[in-house]
Scaffold this active site. Structure first.
Site, PDB file in Angstrom:
ATOM      1  N   ARG A  80       2.155   8.091  -7.026  1.00 38.13           N
ATOM      2  CA  ARG A  80       2.861   8.573  -8.213  1.00 38.13           C
ATOM      3  C   ARG A  80       4.183   9.246  -7.868  1.00 38.13           C
ATOM      4  O   ARG A  80       4.621  10.159  -8.549  1.00 38.13           O
ATOM      5  CB  ARG A  80       1.985   9.562  -9.017  1.00 38.13           C
ATOM      6  CG  ARG A  80       0.559   9.107  -9.257  1.00 38.13           C
ATOM      7  CD  ARG A  80       0.486   7.855 -10.152  1.00 38.13           C
ATOM      8  NE  ARG A  80      -0.901   7.537 -10.451  1.00 38.13           N
ATOM      9  CZ  ARG A  80      -1.623   6.621  -9.823  1.00 38.13           C
ATOM     10  NH1 ARG A  80      -1.073   5.922  -8.816  1.00 38.13           N
ATOM     11  NH2 ARG A  80      -2.866   6.384 -10.168  1.00 38.13           N
ATOM     12  N   ARG A  81       4.827   8.778  -6.823  1.00 39.25           N
ATOM     13  CA  ARG A  81       6.124   9.334  -6.443  1.00 39.25           C
ATOM     14  C   ARG A  81       7.238   8.289  -6.480  1.00 39.25           C
ATOM     15  O   ARG A  81       8.334   8.535  -6.004  1.00 39.25           O
ATOM     16  CB  ARG A  81       6.050   9.950  -5.046  1.00 39.25           C
ATOM     17  CG  ARG A  81       5.027  11.063  -4.901  1.00 39.25           C
ATOM     18  CD  ARG A  81       5.166  11.748  -3.567  1.00 39.25           C
ATOM     19  NE  ARG A  81       4.071  12.689  -3.320  1.00 39.25           N
ATOM     20  CZ  ARG A  81       3.996  13.495  -2.263  1.00 39.25           C
ATOM     21  NH1 ARG A  81       4.965  13.472  -1.346  1.00 39.25           N
ATOM     22  NH2 ARG A  81       2.970  14.311  -2.101  1.00 39.25           N
ATOM     23  N   TYR A 121       0.861  -5.238 -11.223  1.00 45.59           N
ATOM     24  CA  TYR A 121       2.074  -5.996 -10.925  1.00 45.59           C
ATOM     25  C   TYR A 121       2.821  -6.537 -12.130  1.00 45.59           C
ATOM     26  O   TYR A 121       3.948  -7.010 -11.999  1.00 45.59           O
ATOM     27  CB  TYR A 121       1.739  -7.122  -9.943  1.00 45.59           C
ATOM     28  CG  TYR A 121       1.362  -6.561  -8.593  1.00 45.59           C
ATOM     29  CD1 TYR A 121       2.343  -6.129  -7.718  1.00 45.59           C
ATOM     30  CD2 TYR A 121       0.037  -6.422  -8.220  1.00 45.59           C
ATOM     31  CE1 TYR A 121       2.017  -5.581  -6.486  1.00 45.59           C
ATOM     32  CE2 TYR A 121      -0.302  -5.878  -6.996  1.00 45.59           C
ATOM     33  CZ  TYR A 121       0.687  -5.462  -6.135  1.00 45.59           C
ATOM     34  OH  TYR A 121       0.349  -4.907  -4.927  1.00 45.59           O
ATOM     35  N   PHE A 172      -3.950 -14.189   0.890  1.00 43.19           N
ATOM     36  CA  PHE A 172      -2.978 -13.762   1.900  1.00 43.19           C
ATOM     37  C   PHE A 172      -2.543 -12.339   1.583  1.00 43.19           C
ATOM     38  O   PHE A 172      -2.797 -11.821   0.524  1.00 43.19           O
ATOM     39  CB  PHE A 172      -1.772 -14.697   1.938  1.00 43.19           C
ATOM     40  CG  PHE A 172      -1.065 -14.891   0.626  1.00 43.19           C
ATOM     41  CD1 PHE A 172      -0.085 -13.992   0.206  1.00 43.19           C
ATOM     42  CD2 PHE A 172      -1.366 -15.968  -0.201  1.00 43.19           C
ATOM     43  CE1 PHE A 172       0.566 -14.160  -1.010  1.00 43.19           C
ATOM     44  CE2 PHE A 172      -0.711 -16.152  -1.398  1.00 43.19           C
ATOM     45  CZ  PHE A 172       0.248 -15.249  -1.819  1.00 43.19           C
ATOM     46  N   SER A 174       0.830  -1.203   0.000  1.00 45.76           N
ATOM     47  CA  SER A 174       0.000   0.000   0.000  1.00 45.76           C
ATOM     48  C   SER A 174       0.863   1.252   0.000  1.00 45.76           C
ATOM     49  O   SER A 174       2.000   1.236   0.467  1.00 45.76           O
ATOM     50  CB  SER A 174      -0.923   0.020   1.226  1.00 45.76           C
ATOM     51  OG  SER A 174      -0.174   0.223   2.414  1.00 45.76           O
TER      52      SER A 174
END
Length: 421
Positions: free
Chosen positions: A91-92, A124, A421, A84
């Site tokens: 966006r950094r 991902y 998980f 998270s």
């Protein structure tokens, strides 16, 4: 970026603050003390990672140490979780920095595989993960769950009559573990469960119920012992016309054979006062689809399941077994882990040949070229490399080699991970 936002593991006394970050990122309510205590059961602090803006925690990720079933074997895997970034810090480059750090750590621990469930499927792939399994959500309405006569009769099982009983799941932990452990070696994608994980899975806090009943268990067995189980919840309901409209939600159903499978589903799909049975996170080759008299009534909805990322290509490909013999030179591209990039010669025996696969560096010409994400997608034997080639994700340089590699990597049954998980 790395100078501005420092990265480090968190300590146990920082865990409450750590849990607040994914709560904000996922728009969840504040985690209760009970929820945090449940997370602590399986959390590994040395595998946590947090990003800091000064003293403020702004990003998180973590990993669990898993033993992952792969075709014909087991591989150590880092189960990625708690990913998270605060909405104020998107966006950094924080997520990218955490992913790079975490993948390097997983590789350094000798785990050849990273695995995760994606909150959003578009995230991902850019970190080298490929969708390695699918999962189904089945929705079967009242009166539509009849099994075919052959399936209902349990023909060809070679076992005695199945007996069913219900009990609180905690009282049946030993029986559930016996069924799960028997299924574990045969289904790629499943993770071994120790006592901590069984405790977490069978925990039944109020916030897990979402308005439904406490968790219930249906056990199938005979004189030889347990042969299957279902974990589920129910919720009563009545329509305005007075007809029953209760719901039953299947969390996990695992069985050792067709007769136990049929007995469990027959019971669940014929419950009085239940208008709809919903079973989420089911394998794409769920035998129930072929057992139903009318498979359309399952209303199967397909989505992505487990995502796989290879952190050590050579070790990962050596740890699994193959459906047929192959000798192929593959060229892997991997921007995040350069040690994976380059050409590898995979030589794998067929099931009857004996021996294990070898996968070593080579200077020979590449016959198949693919990104590490595509290799991860095919690693558990579910995604076909031929299909990925049709999508433009894999390139064949020598005719016929892709078909041989795709056939060798294919596995039956399909990969499936039954628990998030």
């Amino acid at each position: 970026m790395t100078e501005r936002y420092s990265l480090r593991p968190v300590t146990p006394d920082e865990f409450d603050a750590y849990c607040e970050v994914p709560g904000q990122a996922f728009n969840d309510a504040e985690m209760t003390d009970e929820a945090i205590a449940l997370e602590r059961l399986v959390f590994e602090f040395d595998r946590s990672l947090a990003a800091f803006d000064g003293d403020a925690m702004v990003g998180t990720t973590a990993a669990y140490s898993f033993q992952l079933t792969v075709p014909g074997g087991i591989a150590g895997a880092g189960g990625v979780t708690f990913v998270s970034v605060l909405p104020s810090h998107r966006r950094r480059g924080i997520l990218s920095a955490m992913m790079r750090h975490q993948l390097a750590d997983i590789a350094a621990r000798g785990e050849a595989v990273a695995a995760l469930f994606a909150s959003e499927s578009g995230i991902y792939g850019r970190y080298g993960y490929g969708c390695a399994s699918g999962q189904l959500r089945l929705t079967i309405r009242r009166g539509e769950g009849a099994l075919s006569p052959a399936a209902a009769g349990g023909a060809g099982t070679g076992h005695g009559p199945v007996r069913l009983r219900t009990a609180p799941p905690g009282e049946l932990r030993a029986e559930l573990a016996k069924v799960y452990d028997a299924a574990l070696p045969h289904r790629p994608g499943m993770m071994a469960r120790d006592e901590r994980w069984w405790q977490a899975i069978l925990a039944d806090p109020e916030f897990h119920r979402r308005g439904m009943s406490p968790q219930k268990c249906l056990l199938a067995g005979d004189d030889s012992g347990p042969r299957g189980y279902a974990l589920y919840r129910t919720k009563p309901g009545w329509a305005e016309d007075g007809l029953p409209s209760g719901s039953l939600s299947v969390r996990e159903l695992i069985a050792a054979d067709a007769a136990a499978t049929a007995a469990l589903w027959t019971d669940l799909l014929t419950r009085d006062l239940i208008g709809e049975v919903v079973a989420g996170q089911r394998p794409v080759d769920d035998p129930l689809l072929d057992m139903l008299a009318d498979r359309r009534r399952a209303r199967a909805y397909l989505t992505d399941g487990l995502w796989i990322r290879l952190t050590d290509v050579g070790a990962a490909l050596r740890r699994r077994r193959y459906s047929c013999a192959a000798d192929v030179v593959i060229e892997v591209t991997d921007e995040l882990l350069p040690a994976n990039a380059g050409r590898w010669r995979l030589r794998c025996p067929g099931p009857a040949d004996g021996g294990t696969a070898s996968c070593e560096r080579t200077t020979a010409a590449a016959e198949v070229v693919l990104p590490v994400a595509a290799l991860g997608a095919g690693y558990l034997g579910g995604a076909r490399l031929g299909a990925l080639a049709a999508a433009g994700l894999v390139t064949e340089r020598k005719q016929g080699t892709l078909a041989r590699l795709s056939a060798a990597m294919y596995s039956d049954p399909a990969p499936w991970c039954p628990s998030m998980f």
